[in-house]
Design a protein around this motif. Structure first.
Motif, short mmCIF file in Angstrom:
data_model
loop_
_atom_site.label_atom_id
_atom_site.label_comp_id
_atom_site.label_asym_id
_atom_site.label_seq_id
_atom_site.Cartn_x
_atom_site.Cartn_y
_atom_site.Cartn_z
N GLY A 37 0.81 -1.21 0.00
CA GLY A 37 0.00 0.00 0.00
C GLY A 37 0.84 1.25 0.00
O GLY A 37 0.46 2.29 0.55
N ALA A 38 2.02 1.18 -0.65
CA ALA A 38 3.04 2.21 -0.47
C ALA A 38 2.96 3.37 -1.45
O ALA A 38 3.83 4.24 -1.44
N SER A 39 1.95 3.41 -2.32
CA SER A 39 1.89 4.52 -3.28
C SER A 39 1.39 5.81 -2.64
O SER A 39 1.64 6.90 -3.17
N CYS A 40 0.69 5.69 -1.50
CA CYS A 40 0.15 6.90 -0.86
C CYS A 40 -0.28 6.54 0.56
O CYS A 40 -0.17 5.39 0.99
N GLU A 65 0.86 4.50 -9.62
CA GLU A 65 1.57 5.53 -8.86
C GLU A 65 2.69 4.97 -7.99
O GLU A 65 3.50 5.74 -7.44
N ILE A 66 2.77 3.65 -7.87
CA ILE A 66 3.85 3.06 -7.08
C ILE A 66 5.21 3.40 -7.67
O ILE A 66 6.21 3.50 -6.95
N ASP A 67 5.27 3.59 -9.00
CA ASP A 67 6.54 3.99 -9.62
C ASP A 67 6.98 5.37 -9.15
O ASP A 67 8.15 5.60 -8.83
N THR A 68 6.03 6.30 -9.12
CA THR A 68 6.33 7.65 -8.66
C THR A 68 6.76 7.63 -7.20
O THR A 68 7.71 8.32 -6.80
N ALA A 69 6.06 6.84 -6.40
CA ALA A 69 6.42 6.72 -4.98
C ALA A 69 7.83 6.17 -4.82
O ALA A 69 8.60 6.65 -3.98
N ALA A 70 8.17 5.17 -5.63
CA ALA A 70 9.51 4.58 -5.54
C ALA A 70 10.59 5.60 -5.88
O ALA A 70 11.63 5.68 -5.22
N ASP A 71 10.36 6.39 -6.92
CA ASP A 71 11.32 7.43 -7.29
C ASP A 71 11.49 8.44 -6.16
O ASP A 71 12.60 8.90 -5.87
N THR A 72 10.38 8.82 -5.53
CA THR A 72 10.43 9.78 -4.43
C THR A 72 11.22 9.21 -3.25
O THR A 72 12.04 9.92 -2.64
N VAL A 83 6.87 -2.92 -7.01
CA VAL A 83 6.07 -4.06 -7.49
C VAL A 83 4.62 -3.61 -7.56
O VAL A 83 4.06 -3.15 -6.56
N GLN A 84 4.01 -3.72 -8.73
CA GLN A 84 2.58 -3.39 -8.84
C GLN A 84 1.79 -4.64 -8.52
O GLN A 84 1.70 -5.57 -9.32
#
Length: 285
Positions: A37-40, A65-72, A83-84
């Motif tokens: 649940g790490a995207s937001c 959005e998990i990709d954006t979260a990972a970059d952040t 991982v989606q």
């Protein structure tokens, strides 16, 4: 990014969501944390705190959005693999378990964020409510059991389950959240009692919207209880629970009371799968 159709390969390498930002040569064995649940929301807040503490991460969510979260998160100087995967699906729980096993290093922390009601579509029927409870908790319980077994085999670790309601209002969705929360708490208490001698700590931190006193309020000292639904506050309590000693010896005493609460809310027919999921051999999961 790894998706549900991908084969878990070498994690934290060229197939991860981001490239490593700094070397970890001083570590003999890489230690990492898995956060769902790490995207937001709560999941991202927990992942951020873990990254700030220097953990490499596998972050998962069902949204792109998990990709954006990972970059952040990678900007904080840690290595991140995205991982989606939908935490509401059992096959995705098994995918995340395979990803953790395939990673270079040792899983020492699993933070499983459960957005209760997030994937549920309720009508006024009992079947709808029971299906919503099942959807909310089954895959998280399965993943916790699988990761707990992995940690036990590797000498220890910590699992924290965090729950957050999707704006429950009085009515059926409120009942679903309450029942789901009770099942998760009962499961966490029993799993902790089962694994603590193997060096694995299992805790739960989640808001309790009941506010009706009784057993739920009495047990709020045994499992973390957030005063609000604020993501940062729940994340802070989740990280604190990983280092506290409050659970020493409490798992066994909490299990029977939490199971009784779950039975009172939704009946033996739904709580019985909890006992099957908690299997020392893992065969029942």
């Amino acid at each position: 990014m790894i998706t549900d159709n991908s084969t878990p390969a070498r994690m934290f390498g060229r197939r991860t969501a981001v490239r490593p930002r700094r070397a970890r040569a001083h570590r003999m064995t890489r230690e990492f944390a898995l956060v769902t649940g790490a995207s937001c929301g709560v999941g991202f807040a927990v992942a951020k705190r873990l990254a700030e503490r220097g953990y490499d991460l596998i972050v998962a969510d069902g949204y792109q959005e998990i990709d954006t979260a990972a970059d952040t998160l990678a900007v904080l100087g840690t290595d991140v693999a995205a991982v989606q995967a939908h935490i509401h699906r059992a096959d995705q729980a098994r995918l995340l378990h395979r990803c953790a096993k395939a990673a270079d290093g040792r899983l020492v922390v699993a933070a499983l964020s459960v957005p209760i009601l997030d994937a549920c579509c309720l009508d006024d029927s009992l079947d709808s409510a029971l299906n919503a409870v099942d959807t909310s908790v089954r895959a998280t319980m399965l993943l916790a059991r699988l990761l707990g077994g992995e940690m036990a085999a590797n000498g220890g670790g910590s699992i924290v389950v965090t729950g957050s309601p999707a704006d429950p209002v009085p009515g059926l969705d409120w009942a679903v959240y309450t029942a789901s929360s009770a099942l998760l708490r009962a499961f966490v208490a029993t799993l902790h009692n089962e694994l603590r001698d193997c060096g694995v700590k299992v805790t739960a931190v989640m808001p309790d919207p009941c506010g009706q006193g009784g057993v739920a309020d009495i047990l709020s000292g045994l499992v973390g209880r957030a005063a609000t639904y604020d993501a940062a506050d729940i994340a802070r309590q989740a990280l604190a629970s990983l280092t506290s000693d409050d659970w020493s010896g409490l798992g066994a005493r909490a299990t029977d009371a939490m199971s009784a609460l779950a039975r009172r809310l939704i009946g033996d027919g739904v709580t019985s799968p909890v006992r099957h999921l908690i299997s020392p051999t893992g065969a029942a999961v």
